[in-house]
Write a protein that holds these residues in place. Sequence first.
Motif, PDB file in Angstrom:
ATOM      1  N   ALA A 111       0.831  -1.205   0.000  1.00 41.85           N
ATOM      2  CA  ALA A 111       0.000   0.000   0.000  1.00 41.85           C
ATOM      3  C   ALA A 111       0.865   1.254   0.000  1.00 41.85           C
ATOM      4  O   ALA A 111       0.558   2.240  -0.672  1.00 41.85           O
ATOM      5  CB  ALA A 111      -0.927   0.000   1.224  1.00 41.85           C
ATOM      6  N   VAL A 114       2.193   1.810  -3.499  1.00 41.18           N
ATOM      7  CA  VAL A 114       1.109   2.345  -4.330  1.00 41.18           C
ATOM      8  C   VAL A 114       0.889   3.817  -4.010  1.00 41.18           C
ATOM      9  O   VAL A 114       0.747   4.669  -4.897  1.00 41.18           O
ATOM     10  CB  VAL A 114      -0.185   1.537  -4.099  1.00 41.18           C
ATOM     11  N   ASP A 115       0.907   4.126  -2.716  1.00 45.23           N
ATOM     12  CA  ASP A 115       0.686   5.495  -2.257  1.00 45.23           C
ATOM     13  C   ASP A 115       1.781   6.432  -2.766  1.00 45.23           C
ATOM     14  O   ASP A 115       1.504   7.515  -3.287  1.00 45.23           O
ATOM     15  CB  ASP A 115       0.655   5.492  -0.720  1.00 45.23           C
TER      16      ASP A 115
ATOM     17  N   ALA B  51      -3.647   3.355   5.931  1.00 43.16           N
ATOM     18  CA  ALA B  51      -5.096   3.295   5.717  1.00 43.16           C
ATOM     19  C   ALA B  51      -5.725   4.675   5.845  1.00 43.16           C
ATOM     20  O   ALA B  51      -6.672   5.000   5.132  1.00 43.16           O
ATOM     21  CB  ALA B  51      -5.743   2.342   6.719  1.00 43.16           C
ATOM     22  N   ASN B  55      -4.563   9.133   0.274  1.00 46.63           N
ATOM     23  CA  ASN B  55      -4.065   9.707  -0.976  1.00 46.63           C
ATOM     24  C   ASN B  55      -4.546   8.929  -2.187  1.00 46.63           C
ATOM     25  O   ASN B  55      -4.793   9.476  -3.241  1.00 46.63           O
ATOM     26  CB  ASN B  55      -2.536   9.747  -0.971  1.00 46.63           C
ATOM     27  N   SER B  56      -4.644   7.612  -2.031  1.00 44.00           N
ATOM     28  CA  SER B  56      -5.109   6.802  -3.145  1.00 44.00           C
ATOM     29  C   SER B  56      -6.098   5.787  -2.607  1.00 44.00           C
ATOM     30  O   SER B  56      -5.924   5.235  -1.525  1.00 44.00           O
ATOM     31  CB  SER B  56      -3.915   6.115  -3.836  1.00 44.00           C
ATOM     32  N   LEU B  58      -6.840   2.806  -3.694  1.00 43.23           N
ATOM     33  CA  LEU B  58      -6.297   1.458  -3.624  1.00 43.23           C
ATOM     34  C   LEU B  58      -5.474   1.286  -2.349  1.00 43.23           C
ATOM     35  O   LEU B  58      -5.615   0.294  -1.625  1.00 43.23           O
ATOM     36  CB  LEU B  58      -5.440   1.171  -4.864  1.00 43.23           C
ATOM     37  N   ALA B  59      -4.616   2.302  -2.056  1.00 44.57           N
ATOM     38  CA  ALA B  59      -3.781   2.218  -0.852  1.00 44.57           C
ATOM     39  C   ALA B  59      -4.655   2.161   0.397  1.00 44.57           C
ATOM     40  O   ALA B  59      -4.360   1.431   1.345  1.00 44.57           O
ATOM     41  CB  ALA B  59      -2.823   3.406  -0.791  1.00 44.57           C
ATOM     42  N   LEU B  62      -6.201  -1.388   0.689  1.00 42.80           N
ATOM     43  CA  LEU B  62      -5.181  -2.322   1.176  1.00 42.80           C
ATOM     44  C   LEU B  62      -4.900  -2.053   2.649  1.00 42.80           C
ATOM     45  O   LEU B  62      -4.770  -2.977   3.451  1.00 42.80           O
ATOM     46  CB  LEU B  62      -3.892  -2.163   0.366  1.00 42.80           C
ATOM     47  N   GLY B  63      -4.809  -0.760   2.994  1.00 47.91           N
ATOM     48  CA  GLY B  63      -4.561  -0.389   4.384  1.00 47.91           C
ATOM     49  C   GLY B  63      -5.671  -0.877   5.296  1.00 47.91           C
ATOM     50  O   GLY B  63      -5.419  -1.347   6.409  1.00 47.91           O
ATOM     51  N   PHE B  64      -6.923  -0.803   4.826  1.00 43.84           N
ATOM     52  CA  PHE B  64      -8.064  -1.268   5.621  1.00 43.84           C
ATOM     53  C   PHE B  64      -7.881  -2.738   6.004  1.00 43.84           C
ATOM     54  O   PHE B  64      -7.984  -3.117   7.175  1.00 43.84           O
ATOM     55  CB  PHE B  64      -9.362  -1.073   4.824  1.00 43.84           C
TER      56      PHE B  64
END
Lengths: 294, 94
Positions: A111, A114-115, B51, B55-56, B58-59, B62-64
């Motif tokens: 993540a 990706v960020d 999470a 910013n994104s 998708l991130a 995934l963070g969740f």
Amino acid sequence: MAGLLDGLPPDALSFVYLVAAVLFIVGLRRLTHPRTAARGNLISASGMALAVGVTVLWFEILSPLVLGAALLVGAGIGTWLALSVETTDMPQLVGLFNGFGGGASALVAGAELVDQVGTAGVADLTLTATGAAAVTGLIGAVTFCGSLVAAGKLHGIYDRPIHYPVENAVKVGIAGVAVLVGLALLTQPALGLLPMGELVAPYWALLVVASLLGVLVVVPIGGADMPVVIALLNAGSGLAAASTGFVLNNSVLIVAGTLVGASGLILTRIMCRSMNRSLANVLFGGYGRSETAD
Amino acid sequence: MAFIENLTLFVLAGFLGYELVTKIPATLHTPLISGTNAISGITLIGSVVVAGSGNSTLASVLGFFAVVLATINVVGGYLVSHKMLRSFGRRGGE
């Protein structure tokens, strides 16, 4: 970064992390003596509560509802599993939790990549970030899948060793592929799925290969050796957390993760020695298969 | 150079972890694995930051999932260790 603790100097967060690290160290030391072990666990838990609580308050959380929901769901499931487990089933539950820790580290590192790509672009990924993420992904995914298999074996779903042809060659081959994919991440992070370069495809490919490796390594090992495997995978989840700390540049992740990694490796060695086996013999049991009475 | 400072922490913590557990009695092996396993849930901190950053999408997604997994690890890990050590204490400890 303006959270609820806005106004405090930036070093305050690092200071709290230092206090948490000290609590982990004191707790870990007490865990090694029978009389103080229960207190040690509480001390380490208070370090965790402090570190997590301050982190939640410190950073600007753009979606507090989502974060709150994730924390509640996780805490609910964790509490339910821990309270409902029978004493005899505890080892496999520990194995399962362990896998979750490794899996979480692998997801976080992905993540974060990706960020970073989303905000700054692929060109701005540092070698430290991709390198540490590759290590995290490899160890984290191996730990996740290896722990699921190990927990399943301890639970008696499939506790016999399953052997496949040219076993060790297959393991080494898959490990080699994992290293190659990791190198691809370092050199060509935008490789594959070119229109969607922000996905950092090589990282997810690495997770797939490493997951397969985790399964292939643990599946041939008999149920009797599972405690050693769990100890080793525990070290893995610690090291995965530590290398996540390198990706995120976070000191408490590095200290706590490394403590777990190092103590787990030593414990693995102690447990192997008490069985009169070497770790290689447990993991690549091909040579010692006749000694391994299953 | 943040990397070299991080590396310093890594190496020193490695030696510390080694020293801390070398003299552990065999009866405490499983509780120690469980207790250190809960500590490795420290990755929850990283999950929370990723999470929440938003910013994104998708991130964040995934963070969740990382937060859920890591929280199970932390909360469940400490509770199971506590349960184990309590029964251990009744048998022989305090």
